[in-house]
Design a protein around this motif. Sequence first.
Motif, PDB file in Angstrom:
ATOM      1  N   LEU A  58      33.717 -13.080 -37.395  1.00  0.00           N
ATOM      2  CA  LEU A  58      33.708 -11.758 -36.768  1.00  0.00           C
ATOM      3  C   LEU A  58      33.361 -11.872 -35.283  1.00  0.00           C
ATOM      4  O   LEU A  58      33.965 -11.208 -34.441  1.00  0.00           O
ATOM      5  CB  LEU A  58      32.703 -10.838 -37.461  1.00  0.00           C
ATOM      6  CG  LEU A  58      33.066 -10.371 -38.869  1.00  0.00           C
ATOM      7  CD1 LEU A  58      31.918  -9.574 -39.465  1.00  0.00           C
ATOM      8  CD2 LEU A  58      34.342  -9.561 -38.849  1.00  0.00           C
ATOM      9  N   LEU A  59      32.387 -12.713 -34.964  1.00  0.00           N
ATOM     10  CA  LEU A  59      32.011 -12.914 -33.564  1.00  0.00           C
ATOM     11  C   LEU A  59      33.160 -13.506 -32.761  1.00  0.00           C
ATOM     12  O   LEU A  59      33.390 -13.119 -31.617  1.00  0.00           O
ATOM     13  CB  LEU A  59      30.797 -13.844 -33.458  1.00  0.00           C
ATOM     14  CG  LEU A  59      29.451 -13.253 -33.834  1.00  0.00           C
ATOM     15  CD1 LEU A  59      28.382 -14.347 -33.841  1.00  0.00           C
ATOM     16  CD2 LEU A  59      29.068 -12.132 -32.900  1.00  0.00           C
ATOM     17  N   ALA A  60      33.877 -14.425 -33.354  1.00  0.00           N
ATOM     18  CA  ALA A  60      34.972 -15.089 -32.647  1.00  0.00           C
ATOM     19  C   ALA A  60      36.122 -14.138 -32.340  1.00  0.00           C
ATOM     20  O   ALA A  60      36.844 -14.338 -31.370  1.00  0.00           O
ATOM     21  CB  ALA A  60      35.482 -16.273 -33.470  1.00  0.00           C
ATOM     22  N   SER A  61      36.275 -13.096 -33.145  1.00  0.00           N
ATOM     23  CA  SER A  61      37.394 -12.173 -32.931  1.00  0.00           C
ATOM     24  C   SER A  61      36.997 -10.954 -32.093  1.00  0.00           C
ATOM     25  O   SER A  61      37.856 -10.156 -31.731  1.00  0.00           O
ATOM     26  CB  SER A  61      37.959 -11.713 -34.272  1.00  0.00           C
ATOM     27  OG  SER A  61      36.982 -10.984 -34.986  1.00  0.00           O
ATOM     28  N   GLU A  62      35.713 -10.826 -31.785  1.00  0.00           N
ATOM     29  CA  GLU A  62      35.237  -9.673 -31.022  1.00  0.00           C
ATOM     30  C   GLU A  62      35.629  -9.779 -29.547  1.00  0.00           C
ATOM     31  O   GLU A  62      35.536 -10.840 -28.946  1.00  0.00           O
ATOM     32  CB  GLU A  62      33.711  -9.587 -31.134  1.00  0.00           C
ATOM     33  CG  GLU A  62      33.114  -8.404 -30.436  1.00  0.00           C
ATOM     34  CD  GLU A  62      31.597  -8.377 -30.530  1.00  0.00           C
ATOM     35  OE1 GLU A  62      31.025  -7.402 -30.058  1.00  0.00           O
ATOM     36  OE2 GLU A  62      31.010  -9.335 -31.053  1.00  0.00           O
ATOM     37  N   SER A  63      36.049  -8.682 -28.965  1.00  0.00           N
ATOM     38  CA  SER A  63      36.366  -8.645 -27.537  1.00  0.00           C
ATOM     39  C   SER A  63      35.068  -8.744 -26.727  1.00  0.00           C
ATOM     40  O   SER A  63      34.074  -8.108 -27.053  1.00  0.00           O
ATOM     41  CB  SER A  63      37.082  -7.344 -27.190  1.00  0.00           C
ATOM     42  OG  SER A  63      37.222  -7.245 -25.789  1.00  0.00           O
ATOM     43  N   LEU A  64      35.112  -9.536 -25.682  1.00  0.00           N
ATOM     44  CA  LEU A  64      33.935  -9.718 -24.829  1.00  0.00           C
ATOM     45  C   LEU A  64      34.052  -8.933 -23.526  1.00  0.00           C
ATOM     46  O   LEU A  64      33.173  -9.017 -22.672  1.00  0.00           O
ATOM     47  CB  LEU A  64      33.748 -11.211 -24.524  1.00  0.00           C
ATOM     48  CG  LEU A  64      33.566 -12.107 -25.744  1.00  0.00           C
ATOM     49  CD1 LEU A  64      33.552 -13.570 -25.318  1.00  0.00           C
ATOM     50  CD2 LEU A  64      32.313 -11.754 -26.508  1.00  0.00           C
ATOM     51  N   GLU A  65      35.103  -8.176 -23.383  1.00  0.00           N
ATOM     52  CA  GLU A  65      35.393  -7.465 -22.139  1.00  0.00           C
ATOM     53  C   GLU A  65      34.283  -6.509 -21.713  1.00  0.00           C
ATOM     54  O   GLU A  65      34.036  -6.332 -20.526  1.00  0.00           O
ATOM     55  CB  GLU A  65      36.711  -6.695 -22.266  1.00  0.00           C
ATOM     56  CG  GLU A  65      37.919  -7.580 -22.484  1.00  0.00           C
ATOM     57  CD  GLU A  65      38.166  -8.552 -21.339  1.00  0.00           C
ATOM     58  OE1 GLU A  65      37.982  -8.170 -20.176  1.00  0.00           O
ATOM     59  OE2 GLU A  65      38.540  -9.702 -21.623  1.00  0.00           O
ATOM     60  N   SER A  66      33.604  -5.871 -22.649  1.00  0.00           N
ATOM     61  CA  SER A  66      32.616  -4.849 -22.295  1.00  0.00           C
ATOM     62  C   SER A  66      31.221  -5.417 -22.020  1.00  0.00           C
ATOM     63  O   SER A  66      30.318  -4.666 -21.653  1.00  0.00           O
ATOM     64  CB  SER A  66      32.527  -3.809 -23.414  1.00  0.00           C
ATOM     65  OG  SER A  66      32.051  -4.413 -24.601  1.00  0.00           O
ATOM     66  N   TYR A  67      31.026  -6.715 -22.167  1.00  0.00           N
ATOM     67  CA  TYR A  67      29.702  -7.317 -21.974  1.00  0.00           C
ATOM     68  C   TYR A  67      29.443  -7.641 -20.504  1.00  0.00           C
ATOM     69  O   TYR A  67      30.317  -8.131 -19.795  1.00  0.00           O
ATOM     70  CB  TYR A  67      29.562  -8.610 -22.794  1.00  0.00           C
ATOM     71  CG  TYR A  67      29.424  -8.366 -24.275  1.00  0.00           C
ATOM     72  CD1 TYR A  67      28.176  -8.167 -24.845  1.00  0.00           C
ATOM     73  CD2 TYR A  67      30.536  -8.341 -25.108  1.00  0.00           C
ATOM     74  CE1 TYR A  67      28.035  -7.952 -26.204  1.00  0.00           C
ATOM     75  CE2 TYR A  67      30.412  -8.114 -26.466  1.00  0.00           C
ATOM     76  CZ  TYR A  67      29.162  -7.918 -27.006  1.00  0.00           C
ATOM     77  OH  TYR A  67      29.025  -7.699 -28.345  1.00  0.00           O
ATOM     78  N   SER A  68      28.204  -7.406 -20.072  1.00  0.00           N
ATOM     79  CA  SER A  68      27.795  -7.794 -18.716  1.00  0.00           C
ATOM     80  C   SER A  68      27.485  -9.287 -18.707  1.00  0.00           C
ATOM     81  O   SER A  68      27.394  -9.927 -19.764  1.00  0.00           O
ATOM     82  CB  SER A  68      26.546  -7.009 -18.306  1.00  0.00           C
ATOM     83  OG  SER A  68      25.427  -7.443 -19.070  1.00  0.00           O
ATOM     84  N   LEU A  69      27.285  -9.837 -17.514  1.00  0.00           N
ATOM     85  CA  LEU A  69      26.926 -11.261 -17.418  1.00  0.00           C
ATOM     86  C   LEU A  69      25.609 -11.536 -18.126  1.00  0.00           C
ATOM     87  O   LEU A  69      25.465 -12.554 -18.815  1.00  0.00           O
ATOM     88  CB  LEU A  69      26.843 -11.685 -15.947  1.00  0.00           C
ATOM     89  CG  LEU A  69      28.170 -11.752 -15.206  1.00  0.00           C
ATOM     90  CD1 LEU A  69      27.933 -12.103 -13.734  1.00  0.00           C
ATOM     91  CD2 LEU A  69      29.107 -12.759 -15.852  1.00  0.00           C
TER      92      LEU A  69
END
Length: 72
Positions: free
Chosen positions: A21-32
């Motif tokens: 599930l983590l591998a398929s999650e989009s990371l676009e909305s995360y800050s640095l």
Amino acid sequence: MDDDERPRRRSTEGDFGAASLLASESLESYSLDELDARIALLEAEIDRIRTHRGKTAAHMLAAESLFRPKQP
């Protein structure tokens, strides 16, 4: 029965539950900072798994040496 008391579903080959599930999650909305925190959390989990794997391997070697048939 509490969730902690229920047996956990074991991952099958190619299915690692939360990890997939983590591998398929989009990371676009995360800050640095959020990405750095996520990396630290995942690295800690990798260390925990490696430690457990080492203990399991040592246990298996001990069992094999105890129960291995003696060579003539």
